[in-house]
Enzyme design. Structure first.
Site, short mmCIF file in Angstrom:
data_model
loop_
_atom_site.label_atom_id
_atom_site.label_comp_id
_atom_site.label_asym_id
_atom_site.label_seq_id
_atom_site.Cartn_x
_atom_site.Cartn_y
_atom_site.Cartn_z
N ASP A 37 -16.85 8.36 -2.61
CA ASP A 37 -15.59 8.33 -1.86
C ASP A 37 -15.36 9.71 -1.28
O ASP A 37 -16.04 10.68 -1.67
CB ASP A 37 -14.44 7.91 -2.79
CG ASP A 37 -13.15 7.61 -2.05
OD1 ASP A 37 -13.19 7.46 -0.81
OD2 ASP A 37 -12.09 7.53 -2.70
N HIS B 154 -7.13 1.39 -6.86
CA HIS B 154 -7.45 0.65 -5.63
C HIS B 154 -8.18 -0.64 -6.03
O HIS B 154 -9.35 -0.84 -5.73
CB HIS B 154 -8.34 1.52 -4.74
CG HIS B 154 -8.38 1.07 -3.30
ND1 HIS B 154 -7.75 -0.07 -2.85
CD2 HIS B 154 -9.01 1.62 -2.21
CE1 HIS B 154 -7.96 -0.19 -1.55
NE2 HIS B 154 -8.73 0.81 -1.14
N CYS C 234 -15.94 3.01 0.18
CA CYS C 234 -14.75 2.23 0.58
C CYS C 234 -14.33 2.51 2.02
O CYS C 234 -13.56 1.73 2.59
CB CYS C 234 -13.60 2.48 -0.39
SG CYS C 234 -13.01 4.19 -0.44
N GLN D 258 -10.18 -3.10 -3.57
CA GLN D 258 -11.45 -2.58 -3.10
C GLN D 258 -12.57 -2.88 -4.10
O GLN D 258 -13.68 -3.27 -3.72
CB GLN D 258 -11.37 -1.08 -2.86
CG GLN D 258 -12.66 -0.45 -2.36
CD GLN D 258 -13.05 -0.93 -0.98
OE1 GLN D 258 -12.28 -0.79 -0.03
NE2 GLN D 258 -14.24 -1.52 -0.86
N ARG E 158 -13.62 -7.33 1.72
CA ARG E 158 -12.19 -7.16 1.47
C ARG E 158 -11.44 -8.43 1.88
O ARG E 158 -10.52 -8.88 1.19
CB ARG E 158 -11.65 -5.95 2.27
CG ARG E 158 -12.09 -4.59 1.75
CD ARG E 158 -11.44 -4.23 0.43
NE ARG E 158 -9.99 -4.21 0.52
CZ ARG E 158 -9.28 -3.17 0.97
NH1 ARG E 158 -9.88 -2.05 1.37
NH2 ARG E 158 -7.96 -3.22 0.98
N ARG F 87 0.87 -1.17 0.00
CA ARG F 87 0.00 0.00 0.00
C ARG F 87 0.91 1.22 0.00
O ARG F 87 1.59 1.50 0.99
CB ARG F 87 -0.89 -0.02 1.24
CG ARG F 87 -1.88 1.15 1.36
CD ARG F 87 -2.67 0.99 2.67
NE ARG F 87 -3.58 2.08 2.93
CZ ARG F 87 -4.88 2.08 2.61
NH1 ARG F 87 -5.40 1.03 2.00
NH2 ARG F 87 -5.65 3.10 2.91
#
Length: 328
Positions: free
Chosen positions: A241, A130, A282, A133, A310, A103
């Site tokens: 988001d 991402h 997310c 996700q 996830r 990450r």
């Protein structure tokens, strides 16, 4: 140099492989210990350059449930933070662990890690994409649609097949990593995707072009628009988001709020989507900004199911990549 299969962006999986991973995620939802890929235990390096709650918890728990040992590395306490070349780190880790999860900030650094690793590298988030996700989001959609909205029992394969042709809409910053991954991930899964954003916050044109190329194979429809009312009509999923992504200058917050306010997700907006539309985010969410409390705590919200997936989706991904490399 490596010819290993990695997952650096959503379209690194073919449409067929993407469906296989989603189906496997549903199996892991039914049985947390469906496969024990890393029995031994074998180690998986999980490197964090950015703060994390869901990514850290889901990958660490997922590796353990697969029978492995999650080797958590905070980059600030590693030699990466002191200037060790990424290529050196990759060539050390590939001799010790089975998979590298990272990450970080720059996609180009992720590419460099993968270039020098003979073991799979997984993008756990960069500023550009991402992908884990979106895998989780689409697995959630398959589960919710197949389990709650079906009059008959379905196989996991059928649940995945039936999300093809459904529509996911994303509202907010069209230039951020979630918008880019929705474009590529939905196109790969055969899910229609609409990015609803201000014109000056549109997605990267190259990513849009890449998504259209994938969509030509899967039949997915891609729309980029700033028309909120028309854009959400008939959607199975409404997603958003944070307006200010991690690492951005907080001085931009008030300016962005002015730009994005009309893209805020409210109950009124949700009522314009499909009759059984669900809300996704997310997380972390900033209630009262990109989404109102009435939505995120309402009946249409599946944000915590999405967070749980996830775990299942990433286990499925690690299993898939490991088997593809012939290690298991």
């Amino acid at each position: 140099m490596s010819s290993t299969r990695h997952f650096l962006r959503d379209d690194d999986l073919s449409p067929e492989e993407y469906s296989e991973v989603l189906e496997l995620a549903l199996h892991f939802k039914e049985n947390l210990f469906y496969r024990r890929t890393f029995e031994g235990p074998k180690s998986v390096a999980i490197i964090f350059d950015k703060n994390s709650t869901r990514t850290r918890a889901s990958f660490a728990t997922g590796v353990a449930q697969l029978g492995g040992y999650p080797l958590i590395i905070d980059a600030g306490t590693s030699q990466l933070s002191r200037g060790e070349p990424i290529s050196d780190t990759a060539r050390v880790l590939e001799r010790i662990v089975e998979t590298i999860v990272w990450r970080t900030f720059r996609q180009v650094d992720m590419l460099k890690m993968s270039k020098y690793s003979s073991k799979p590298v997984i993008n756990a988030l960069t500023d550009e994409f991402h992908p884990c996700q979106v895998l989780a989001d689409l697995a959630t959609l398959a589960y919710i649609n197949g389990t709650q909205n079906s009059a008959r029992e379905q196989t996991n394969k059928q649940k995945v097949e039936q999300i093809r042709g459904k529509t996911l809409v994303y509202l907010g910053d069209g230039a951020n990593n979630m918008a880019h991954s929705y474009l590529l991930g939905c196109a790969t899964a055969g899910v229609n995707v609409r990015i609803i954003c201000p014109k000056n916050y549109s997605p990267n044109p190259q990513v849009v072009q890449d998504a259209h190329e994938v969509a030509r194979k899967t039949g997915a429809e891609i729309i980029i628009t700033d028309d909120v009312n028309t854009g959400v009509q008939g959607a199975a999923v409404v997603a958003t988001d944070a307006w200010l992504s991690m690492g951005m200058d907080k001085n931009q917050e008030s300016e962005r709020a002015d730009e994005f306010r009309k893209f805020q997700v409210t109950n009124k907006l949700m009522s314009k989507a499909g009759p059984d539309a669900v809300f996704m985010h997310c997380l972390p969410a900033y209630r009262g900004k990109e989404v109102l409390e009435e939505v995120i705590e309402g009946q249409s919200s599946v944000v915590f199911e999405e967070a749980e997936f996830r775990l299942h989706a990433q286990k499925a991904l690690m299993e898939h990549l490991y088997i593809k490399e012939g290690y298991f």
